[in-house]
Enzyme design. Structure first.
Site, PDB file in Angstrom:
ATOM      1  CG  MET A 183     -18.710 -34.888  10.356  1.00  0.00           C
ATOM      2  SD  MET A 183     -19.724 -36.342  10.051  1.00  0.00           S
ATOM      3  CE  MET A 183     -20.409 -36.018   8.457  1.00  0.00           C
ATOM      4  CG  ASP A 234     -14.559 -31.571   3.724  1.00  0.00           C
ATOM      5  OD1 ASP A 234     -15.740 -31.094   3.662  1.00  0.00           O
ATOM      6  OD2 ASP A 234     -13.429 -30.982   3.247  1.00  0.00           O
ATOM      7  CD  GLN A 238     -12.134 -30.411   8.069  1.00  0.00           C
ATOM      8  OE1 GLN A 238     -12.298 -29.064   8.138  1.00  0.00           O
ATOM      9  NE2 GLN A 238     -10.896 -30.912   8.587  1.00  0.00           N
ATOM     10  CD  GLU A 245     -13.912 -26.284  -1.256  1.00  0.00           C
ATOM     11  OE1 GLU A 245     -13.624 -25.221  -0.219  1.00  0.00           O
ATOM     12  OE2 GLU A 245     -14.830 -26.871  -1.282  1.00  0.00           O
TER      13      GLU A 245
HETATM   14  C1  FRU Z   1     -14.594 -28.859   1.693  1.00  0.00           C
HETATM   15  C2  FRU Z   1     -13.890 -27.707   2.566  1.00  0.00           C
HETATM   16  C3  FRU Z   1     -12.197 -28.009   2.216  1.00  0.00           C
HETATM   17  C4  FRU Z   1     -11.938 -27.428   3.531  1.00  0.00           C
HETATM   18  C5  FRU Z   1     -12.538 -27.962   4.558  1.00  0.00           C
HETATM   19  C6  FRU Z   1     -12.969 -26.875   5.476  1.00  0.00           C
HETATM   20  O1  FRU Z   1     -15.892 -29.024   2.181  1.00  0.00           O
HETATM   21  O2  FRU Z   1     -14.234 -26.358   2.260  1.00  0.00           O
HETATM   22  O3  FRU Z   1     -11.746 -27.544   0.854  1.00  0.00           O
HETATM   23  O4  FRU Z   1     -10.678 -28.032   3.829  1.00  0.00           O
HETATM   24  O5  FRU Z   1     -14.042 -28.008   3.939  1.00  0.00           O
HETATM   25  O6  FRU Z   1     -13.850 -27.681   6.719  1.00  0.00           O
END
Ligand code: FRU
Length: 468
Positions: A39, A41, A57, A218
């Site tokens: 896991m 973000d 994520q 990001e």
């Molecule tokens: C940040 C990131 C985001 C991307 C995601 C992919 O941790 O790199 O920029 O959308 O994780 O899992």
């Protein structure tokens, strides 16, 4: 659906993985964590139709950064979470290499996800689409496809849409890298979430006098707070300094005046949002009563994450606790969401010489220390030390065994520390600073106080609240 379904593999991974993860003595008992796999973000954090929704994520198929889906939890109170149907899988050409991070909005009563479809090409190139998905009655989501292609002037690293509505117009901030490989935050606007127009760059290299601000920004999040605007984001490539930006990538905040008409944000310096070993990609939302709540990923990419021992049990990483944000005296203050007090079991107080202080069980624990301070030892695996400049947090590198240190600089009056099996979150001076870190003690893990002064201690064991 263009790509072959991975549902059977995901189901098998969860069936096999969940019992192993839950049996691990490092698996958190009141922080959200994946039932198997990796896991990262927090995504789509929103209070919608009476509940909080937190997407994340998630690679259910392994402890690596492939195959990013959106998992989904919901909660009535930010304390106890429930599993919801998985929201997004990378099964279309436009998101084939991952349904990357993004946000959720309430579009006239329809819970709508805004996410990045990540696409990698065989020649090493990549592109990114900003995409929409809408919730169905059964809690599943239907993808509505891309609404914004890669804007001109940027590399394939454009992602992480955070969308909100202001005076009838939708706005979106995106993390980006320009063609000179410099990090930027882009602003877009739309009347209907489908057709977007660019309002330009609002932060990053060369803006507000920022030079050497890294190669990619990001996960931006821009919001009004206590009479100012705050931008949170994660600039990759910031130079390490003696006492800050020591993780592979930091999460930072900056405050200032955001002008919707001029589409400009005039902000002050960058500040590190959390000074611990693990913190990245935070996202905020508004609580029902207007509080601004933040949850972060208690992990950092590309550092020692792949050496964490929980990988051997098939799971990796956890979220931070939800935190209330306030802006006061030019600083961003973070305190544990007040709802977390529901986890407290009976209160204990103790006053006396540190050497005689009770040894506490760190499994699920909250404690407060008032000045003067001593050193705090977490199961011999993590140490918090007070020095002339502030606090030092020390632990051994998982790679080399050498001692690694993180710093919070300033005068320390008070500490409030939340522990959950393999994590600690250290709130300094009622939220002036925070240090979030994972550690992997043998259990039962004990907290010991060391030093030659008297201490005043308040502590609670916390009840567990696993995701149901
Ligand atoms: C940040 C990131 C985001 C991307 C995601 C992919 O941790 O790199 O920029 O959308 O994780 O899992």
């Amino acid at each position: 659906m263009l790509l072959p379904s991975r549902w059977p593999a995901v189901l098998q991974a969860v069936m096999k993985g969940q019992p192993r993860a839950l049996a691990d003595s490092h698996y958190p008992q009141w922080h959200p964590a994946p039932v198997t796999g990796l896991m990262n973000d927090p995504n789509g954090f929103i209070f919608f139709a009476g509940r909080y929704h937190l997407f994340y994520q998630w690679n259910p198929l392994g402890c690596d950064h492939r195959y990013k889906c959106w998992g989904h939890w919901s909660s009535a109170d930010l304390v106890c979470w429930a599993h919801e149907p998985m929201a997004l899988m990378p099964d279309e050409e436009y998101d084939r290499n991952g349904c990357y991070s993004g946000s959720a909005v309430d579009n006239n009563g329809v819970l709508t996800l805004c996410y990045t479809g990540n696409v990698k090409f065989d020649d090493g190139g990549r592109t990114a689409w900003q995409c929409l998905a809408v919730e169905n009655e059964d809690g599943s989501f239907t993808k509505r496809g891309p609404v914004l292609p890669l804007p001109e002037g940027y590399t394939g690293h454009v992602r992480d849409p955070k969308v909100w509505k202001h005076e009838g117009t939708w706005y979106m901030v995106l993390g980006a890298q320009d063609l000179q490989k410099r990090g930027k935050v882009l602003l877009f606007a739309s009347d209907d979430l489908h057709r977007w127009h660019s309002c330009g760059e609002i932060a990053g290299h060369g803006i507000n006098g920022l030079a050497q601000a890294g190669y990619m920004w990001e996960c931006p999040d821009l919001f009004a707070l206590d009479g100012t605007h705050v931008l949170i984001c994660c600039p990759q490539g910031l130079a390490r300094e003696p006492h800050r930006y020591l993780n592979t990538y930091p999460a930072v905040w900056m405050s200032g005046a955001f002008d919707y008409q001029a589409a400009s944000f005039s902000h002050g310096e960058l500040h590190e949002l959390d000074a611990g070993f693990e913190f990245y990609a935070p996202q905020t939302t508004l609580a029902e009563d207007g509080r601004r709540i933040l949850i972060g990923w208690m992990g950092v990419p590309d550092g020692e994450e792949m050496l964490q021992p929980t990988r051997a049990r098939g799971w990796l990483h956890q979220m931070t606790c939800p935190r209330e944000l306030r802006y006061r005296d030019g600083k961003l203050w973070q305190t544990p969401a007040r709802e977390l007090e529901q986890l407290r079991e009976s209160e204990h107080q103790w006053r006396g010489h540190a050497s005689a202080a009770p040894v506490l069980d760190a499994t699920r624990l909250e404690f407060e220390l008032s000045a003067p301070f001593v050193n705090v030892d977490f199961a011999g695996a993590l140490r918090l030390c007070l020095d002339d400049g502030g606090l030092r947090l020390e632990r051994a590198s998982l790679q080399t065994g050498e001692t690694l240190t993180r710093y919070w600089r300033g005068e320390v009056h008070r500490l409030r520390i939340l522990c959950d099996r393999s994590s600690v979150e250290i709130f300094i001076n009622n939220g002036e600073g925070v240090m979030s870190s994972r550690y992997f003690p043998d259990h039962p893990a004990r907290v010991r106080f060391e030093g030659a002064s008297d201490i005043t201690l308040r502590y609670w064991s916390l009840r567990g609240c696993m995701i149901e």
